[in-house]
Scaffold this motif. Structure first.
Motif, PDB file in Angstrom:
ATOM      1  N   LYS A  25       0.851  -1.181   0.000  1.00  0.00           N
ATOM      2  CA  LYS A  25       0.000   0.000   0.000  1.00  0.00           C
ATOM      3  C   LYS A  25       0.894   1.241   0.000  1.00  0.00           C
ATOM      4  CE  LYS A  25      -3.716   1.747   2.588  1.00  0.00           C
ATOM      5  NZ  LYS A  25      -4.221   1.889   3.929  1.00  0.00           N
TER       6      LYS A  25
ATOM      7  N   PRO B 283       4.106 -17.113 -12.071  1.00  0.00           N
ATOM      8  CA  PRO B 283       4.418 -15.689 -11.925  1.00  0.00           C
ATOM      9  C   PRO B 283       3.309 -14.964 -11.154  1.00  0.00           C
ATOM     10  CG  PRO B 283       3.659 -16.176 -14.164  1.00  0.00           C
ATOM     11  CD  PRO B 283       3.450 -17.419 -13.358  1.00  0.00           C
ATOM     12  N   PHE B 284       3.600 -14.562  -9.935  1.00  0.00           N
ATOM     13  CA  PHE B 284       2.570 -13.964  -9.080  1.00  0.00           C
ATOM     14  C   PHE B 284       2.720 -12.443  -8.971  1.00  0.00           C
ATOM     15  CE2 PHE B 284       2.202 -18.002  -6.214  1.00  0.00           C
ATOM     16  CZ  PHE B 284       1.681 -18.684  -7.292  1.00  0.00           C
ATOM     17  N   LEU B 285       1.594 -11.788  -8.910  1.00  0.00           N
ATOM     18  CA  LEU B 285       1.578 -10.345  -8.634  1.00  0.00           C
ATOM     19  C   LEU B 285       0.636 -10.106  -7.463  1.00  0.00           C
ATOM     20  CD1 LEU B 285       1.064  -8.729 -12.180  1.00  0.00           C
ATOM     21  CD2 LEU B 285       3.178  -8.793 -10.880  1.00  0.00           C
ATOM     22  N   GLU B 286       1.080  -9.324  -6.504  1.00  0.00           N
ATOM     23  CA  GLU B 286       0.210  -8.991  -5.383  1.00  0.00           C
ATOM     24  C   GLU B 286       0.308  -7.483  -5.207  1.00  0.00           C
ATOM     25  OE1 GLU B 286       1.184 -11.278  -1.933  1.00  0.00           O
ATOM     26  OE2 GLU B 286      -0.415 -10.397  -0.744  1.00  0.00           O
ATOM     27  N   ILE B 287      -0.780  -6.793  -5.514  1.00  0.00           N
ATOM     28  CA  ILE B 287      -0.676  -5.347  -5.634  1.00  0.00           C
ATOM     29  C   ILE B 287      -1.710  -4.620  -4.779  1.00  0.00           C
ATOM     30  CG2 ILE B 287      -0.817  -3.429  -7.284  1.00  0.00           C
ATOM     31  CD1 ILE B 287       0.160  -5.613  -9.347  1.00  0.00           C
ATOM     32  N   TYR B 288      -1.230  -3.696  -3.962  1.00  0.00           N
ATOM     33  CA  TYR B 288      -2.116  -2.939  -3.083  1.00  0.00           C
ATOM     34  C   TYR B 288      -2.062  -1.439  -3.341  1.00  0.00           C
ATOM     35  CZ  TYR B 288      -2.314  -7.311  -0.477  1.00  0.00           C
ATOM     36  OH  TYR B 288      -2.490  -8.624  -0.115  1.00  0.00           O
ATOM     37  N   ALA B 289      -1.490  -1.039  -4.474  1.00  0.00           N
ATOM     38  CA  ALA B 289      -1.423   0.393  -4.781  1.00  0.00           C
ATOM     39  C   ALA B 289      -1.958   0.570  -6.194  1.00  0.00           C
ATOM     40  CB  ALA B 289       0.014   0.875  -4.696  1.00  0.00           C
TER      41      ALA B 289
ATOM     42  N   CYS C  39       2.410  -2.644 -13.601  1.00  0.00           N
ATOM     43  CA  CYS C  39       2.894  -3.987 -13.314  1.00  0.00           C
ATOM     44  C   CYS C  39       2.387  -4.923 -14.390  1.00  0.00           C
ATOM     45  CB  CYS C  39       2.372  -4.489 -11.975  1.00  0.00           C
ATOM     46  SG  CYS C  39       2.983  -3.532 -10.604  1.00  0.00           S
ATOM     47  N   SER C  40       3.243  -5.777 -14.840  1.00  0.00           N
ATOM     48  CA  SER C  40       2.767  -6.778 -15.784  1.00  0.00           C
ATOM     49  C   SER C  40       3.629  -8.012 -15.668  1.00  0.00           C
ATOM     50  CB  SER C  40       2.804  -6.227 -17.204  1.00  0.00           C
ATOM     51  OG  SER C  40       4.124  -6.100 -17.618  1.00  0.00           O
ATOM     52  N   HIS C  41       3.084  -9.103 -16.101  1.00  0.00           N
ATOM     53  CA  HIS C  41       3.909 -10.303 -16.140  1.00  0.00           C
ATOM     54  C   HIS C  41       3.499 -11.158 -17.324  1.00  0.00           C
ATOM     55  CE1 HIS C  41       1.048 -12.758 -13.337  1.00  0.00           C
ATOM     56  NE2 HIS C  41       0.506 -12.494 -14.479  1.00  0.00           N
TER      57      HIS C  41
ATOM     58  N   CYS D  34      -7.434  -0.502  -2.422  1.00  0.00           N
ATOM     59  CA  CYS D  34      -7.811  -1.861  -2.800  1.00  0.00           C
ATOM     60  C   CYS D  34      -6.594  -2.648  -3.285  1.00  0.00           C
ATOM     61  CB  CYS D  34      -8.876  -1.814  -3.877  1.00  0.00           C
ATOM     62  SG  CYS D  34      -8.436  -0.783  -5.266  1.00  0.00           S
ATOM     63  N   GLY D  35      -6.807  -3.919  -3.531  1.00  0.00           N
ATOM     64  CA  GLY D  35      -5.712  -4.772  -3.981  1.00  0.00           C
ATOM     65  C   GLY D  35      -6.123  -5.613  -5.164  1.00  0.00           C
ATOM     66  N   ALA D  36      -5.182  -5.855  -6.062  1.00  0.00           N
ATOM     67  CA  ALA D  36      -5.447  -6.718  -7.213  1.00  0.00           C
ATOM     68  C   ALA D  36      -4.278  -7.671  -7.344  1.00  0.00           C
ATOM     69  CB  ALA D  36      -5.582  -5.892  -8.477  1.00  0.00           C
ATOM     70  N   HIS D  37      -4.573  -8.940  -7.389  1.00  0.00           N
ATOM     71  CA  HIS D  37      -3.503  -9.940  -7.352  1.00  0.00           C
ATOM     72  C   HIS D  37      -3.677 -10.985  -8.446  1.00  0.00           C
ATOM     73  CE1 HIS D  37      -3.468  -7.936  -3.571  1.00  0.00           C
ATOM     74  NE2 HIS D  37      -4.598  -8.505  -3.210  1.00  0.00           N
ATOM     75  N   THR D  38      -2.583 -11.547  -8.863  1.00  0.00           N
ATOM     76  CA  THR D  38      -2.641 -12.570  -9.902  1.00  0.00           C
ATOM     77  C   THR D  38      -1.769 -13.745  -9.480  1.00  0.00           C
ATOM     78  OG1 THR D  38      -2.516 -10.662 -11.363  1.00  0.00           O
ATOM     79  CG2 THR D  38      -2.572 -12.804 -12.400  1.00  0.00           C
TER      80      THR D  38
ATOM     81  N   ALA E  53      -0.462 -10.812 -18.088  1.00  0.00           N
ATOM     82  CA  ALA E  53      -1.331 -10.078 -17.181  1.00  0.00           C
ATOM     83  C   ALA E  53      -0.815  -8.662 -17.019  1.00  0.00           C
ATOM     84  CB  ALA E  53      -1.360 -10.760 -15.828  1.00  0.00           C
TER      85      ALA E  53
END
Lengths: 472, 482
Positions: free
Chosen positions: A345, A371-377, A382-384, B401-405, B422
């Motif tokens: 965040k 490939p994981f993304l964990e995004i709170y902002a 971001c891309s993968h 908020c959060g967005a996760h893959t 993604a």
């Protein structure tokens, strides 16, 4: 009702803990308090955690069972009798102008166990020597960057490490000459080593480090390595890791990097061979403007296994990170990639990329990509992407149409595929050498020990390696 | 579906009103709690054959030995399974006499969705006159289907009328031991739909639970089974864009689809259950296991979902591509707002040769919500020449908020190609500026942009559904932009 927890390597765990008790008595009074207490805490943690099992999400694909069920010699002594010449063991990198530091079986021998102090103030050498001579330099970082609860192997390492390297580059120093750390495993017994490294870069300091892991025989060995890297404001580190281990070796490396404002971390891991390889890289971007580039290449065949885990924690705003792992798997090899980018965040203006490309050559090989993304902002880019595929048939056709035989055409395409990683190496000599090595590897000419005077390329013929003194 | 008046007033006036699961209008219920005895009672009350009771009991015994999954990126408060009533006879609701008594907020939403007055009455639980459109539609509809040999009825009816078919397919795609919530459902499932399309028949109409008698009160443990025999085709719709208000907090449903050779099933769902209030209180827990089996060669199963409701969503519609040349598709839009949490995605398991799968997932997070995509693409060694393409995009509205893959790719042969990509982004200021400059206000502009972003998925929905879903997206995000 609770599930019955699976534990592996129980016997080994018991003997390791036993060894800890012995070592602890021995070390009492010799080591500073902060080391002793961290050993103690970690031993308790290891007793609790045990070895990582496939039940853990991050170890789901990495089954250590067969390696942990072997019996290892924990009491082995460094072969100090062998005056081994560095020149024959200068890894595979020829004509590469570096300051070479060689460890045998995770230990320093003879004069090498002294710390080398450069005129610019850089300190390089044995970790245990540094513990005695520079505890005040180490105390703020040692054991602080590593997360002992990440998994049992880290805790085990903190509890039981005996050697490793220590590098300190003072504020404002650009250590222009590359350092090369070589750890050679050459033992007649199965050995289990816990090596520990600590790298500290002061403000605006710069370091180029090449870390090579080689092995020279076909005894089973288990290398459990933990590296802590502290990068102060504006510092810059290039970290090349070259792994060329034989098929009976398990090498587990866990690298913790803590980056401050405007620091840059450039890591390139090249895995050419290895029975069971796991590289965990945990980067915390703790200061604005920090940049982490974590790239890697793996070329696996036979029954080899490689697992690259990268975790990048964008703790503050305005940081950038890039993960790029490419690999070719052949025969019955398995490759795992697990990249995890966490954007916390308020870590706004983050730019994070993650990419994993694999070429699968046989139906018996296996690739797992997570490939994981964990995004709170929200204000982030971001891309993968992840791909698994083969050499493009139209590209092959194009080359063959021009008179290049299929074998060469395939080779060309594979060299081009891995070129993206190799070309990122900024040291020209190293790049040329690795390029050659990769080509040899792709042609199937390179086995685990290219430079070895006995060409033990055939793993089915176990050979005991004795140093030929006439070569020295 | 509707609550009684007092509940509604209560909800409107007090913000800390918690949507309970006890309703005093239910007529016939058994004591709360779950035991082997309860499973027997449910089965007996439904007059089920012996084999079905065995199925339930086996599932119950399995469930007792299992633990609730904790691997999802969700924060699930502990659920007391002994506090739930597992059997309630078809309920008679206290019916409201006119629309004036219905929660005005609900009416407003209906109007925004463009639902006509008669439908509004049904949805809000207002007593309707004997002659309304849908009833007559339903009669003709049933006639058409029976002429073609299509079986479409409630699950309980199917158990009585077509036990052989049910026995043949039940639990073949989602075995009772599959996961914790699947085991629970298998033990205590209440009702649901059963649908069988015979060989070579293309269903001329889209089958929708909306037309089925008693479809509304299938309860919290719904069980759906759809079978497309060789060469058959059906498009099946579930759910409704209208806000569904339900007093059951936990929903653990199972949907099983089987497609035989050349068979095709298109399953579309819009889920808009109560998501809890703005402070994250209340709301439905939606823990669903949906899986399709492409049993025969050249079969195809396509999932399309629009998820806007529920406080917690745990849902992974999957395809097992067993037949050669079979195709699996997954299209999803998941919207989370306020304190909603969603962990959803798809699994594509390639077993047959030349199988193809596509995953398109669009996540939209707003407020303080968390939205995760979790998916698996597995190519087995024998699934040669298989192909997968996955695209999972996330859109973040707001910085809370959060967005996760979390994609998992596992391949085991050298002739298949798997691609995954993604992106995570927010609505750019330029896009907003462009719209606003043309006189569109912020809220509408966001609705417009979000709809454009989700277009790829919405296009997969049947026409009328798609129009409603578009409006629903805008409504779900209302108030999310400050």
């Amino acid at each position: 009702m609770t599930k019955k927890a699976i534990t592996i390597g129980n016997e080994l765990k018991t003997s390791l803990l036993q060894k800890f008790d012995e070592v602890q008595m021995e070390m009492l009074g010799k080591e500073p308090l902060f080391i002793r207490s961290s050993r103690q805490e970690s031993a308790q943690l290891f007793e609790l955690l045990g070895f990582p099992t496939v039940e853990l999400e991050t170890w789901r694909k990495t089954n250590l069972k067969s390696f942990l069920e072997k019996t290892y010699d924990l009491e082995f002594e460094a072969q100090s009798g062998n005056e081994q010449d560095n020149s024959i063991l200068q890894c595979e990198i020829n004509q590469f102008d570096t300051d070479l530091f060689t460890q045998y079986n995770g230990k320093w021998i003879g004069e090498a166990s002294q710390l080398r102090i450069y005129p610019n103030g850089t300190i390089v050498g044995s970790l245990s020597a540094a513990i005695q001579q520079y505890p005040q330099l180490m105390e703020p970082y040692f054991g602080k960057l590593a997360n002992n609860s990440l998994h049992g192997l880290v805790a085990l390492n903190t509890a039981l490490f005996d050697e490793g390297y220590f590098i300190y580059v003072p504020d404002g120093v650009d250590h222009t000459r590359s350092l090369q750390m070589v750890n050679i495993i050459n033992s007649k017994q199965n050995i289990f080593t816990n090596t520990r490294n600590l790298v500290i870069l002061g403000k605006n300091a710069r370091l180029r480090l090449v870390h090579c892991d080689d092995s020279m025989d076909f005894q089973h060995s288990f290398i459990n390595n933990v590296t802590e890297i502290q990068l102060a404001e504006g510092s810059n580190m290039e970290y090349y890791k070259l792994q060329n281990k034989d098929d009976s070796t398990a090498i587990m490396t866990t690298t913790f990097v803590n980056q401050h404002r405007d620091s840059a971390f450039n890591s390139n891991t090249i895995v050419l061979n290895g029975g069971m390889v796991r590289n965990d890289t945990q980067v915390v971007l703790a200061g604005k403007g920090a940049d982490a580039q974590v790239v890697g290449l793996f070329l696996m065949d036979r029954k080899q296994f490689v697992d690259n885990h990268v975790f990048i924690d964008h703790a503050v705003a305005n940081c950038t990170s890039n993960q790029l792992f490419k690999g070719i798997v052949d025969e019955e090899a398995r490759a795992v990639f697990n990249g995890h980018t966490l954007v916390r965040k308020d870590a706004q203006q983050t730019i994070a990329y993650q990419s994993n490309n694999n070429i699968q050559l046989t139906d018996t090989s296996k690739i797992d990509s997570h490939p994981f993304l964990e995004i709170y902002a929200d204000d982030v880019k971001c891309s993968h992407g992840a791909t698994v595929g083969q050499l493009k048939t139209n590209a092959l056709f194009y080359l063959m149409q021009r008179g290049i035989c299929e074998r060469n055409a395939r080779m060309l395409l594979m060299v081009a595929f891995v070129g993206q990683i190799v070309d990122r190496i900024s040291l020209p000599n190293l790049r040329t050498s690795i390029n050659e090595l990769v080509r040899k590897r792709l042609k199937g000419e390179l086995s685990s020990c290219e430079q070895c005077s006995i060409q033990c390329a055939d793993p089915d013929k176990p050979l005991h390696f004795e140093i030929d003194m006439s070569l020295v | 579906m509707a609550q009684n008046e007092q509940d509604i007033i209560g909800e409107v006036t007090s913000s800390d009103y918690k949507y309970g699961f006890v309703s005093d209008i239910e007529t016939e219920t058994i004591a709360k709690g779950l035991s082997e005895e309860v499973v027997r009672i449910i089965s007996a009350k439904k007059n089920e054959p012996e084999w079905l009771l065995d199925f339930r009991l086996k599932a119950y015994r399995k469930w007792v030995s299992m633990e609730a999954p904790d691997w999802a990126h969700l924060n699930i408060p502990p659920i007391d399974f002994q506090e739930i009533i597992y059997y309630a006879a078809p309920k008679k609701k206290a019916e409201l006499t006119s629309l004036d008594e219905v929660d005005p907020e609900l009416i407003e939403t209906f109007n925004k969705l463009g639902i006509n007055l008669e439908e509004q009455k049904i949805l809000a639980g207002v007593a309707v006159d004997a002659v309304i459109d849908s009833v007559s539609v339903k009669t003709t509809f049933t006639d058409t289907l029976s002429k073609l040999g299509i079986i479409f009825m409630s699950f309980s009816e199917a158990v009585q009328h077509h036990p052989d078919l049910v026995k043949k397919y039940l639990g073949t795609v989602v075995p009772a031991s599959d996961n914790y919530f699947a085991a629970l459902n298998s033990a205590v499932f209440s009702d649901g739909s059963f649908c069988y399309i015979p060989k070579g028949v293309r269903s001329p109409v889209e089958l929708s639970t909306y037309f089925r008698i008693n479809a509304a009160n299938t309860g919290q443990f719904e069980r759906t089974l759809i079978v497309a025999d060789e060469g058959a085709y059906v498009s099946y719709l579930e759910g409704c864009t209208a806000p569904q208000r339900d007093e059951n907090q936990l929903h653990a449903a199972i949907v099983e689809i089987i497609a035989h050779r050349n068979g095709e099933v298109k399953y579309s769902t819009v889920q808009n259950w109560y998501p809890g209030n703005k402070d994250g209180l209340g709301g439905i827990f939606n823990f669903v296991t949906k899986r399709g089996m492409c049993e025969g060669d050249y079969s195809k199963i396509s999932w399309t979902q629009v998820e806007t409701g529920s406080a917690i969503t745990w849902k992974y519609p999957s395809c097992v591509l067993k037949g050669d040349y079979s195709v699996g598709e997954f299209y999803s839009v998941a919207v989370t707002n306020n304190h909603q949490q969603a962990d959803t995605g798809s699994k594509m398991v390639h077993l047959g040769k030349n199988t193809k799968s596509t995953i398109i997932s669009k996540g939209i997070s707003a407020g303080k919500s968390n939205n995760s995509y979790r998916g698996l693409v597995r190519i087995n060694p024998k699934a040669t020449n298989s192909r997968n393409f996955s695209q999972c995009d996330s859109l973040l509205l707001g910085d809370q908020c959060g967005a996760h893959t979390f994609p998992y790719i596992e391949t085991s042969n050298a002739s298949s190609i798997v691609e995954h990509e993604a992106t995570t982004s927010k609505i750019s200021d330029e896009q907003l500026f462009y719209c606003m400059q043309r006189g569109i206000n912020t809220e509408k502009a966001i609705g417009l942009i979000v709809n454009g972003y989700a277009k790829e998925v919405l296009n997969q929905l049947p026409m009328e559904f798609a129009v409603e879903a578009q409006k629903l997206l805008s409504i779900s995000l209302e108030g999310s932009v400050g």
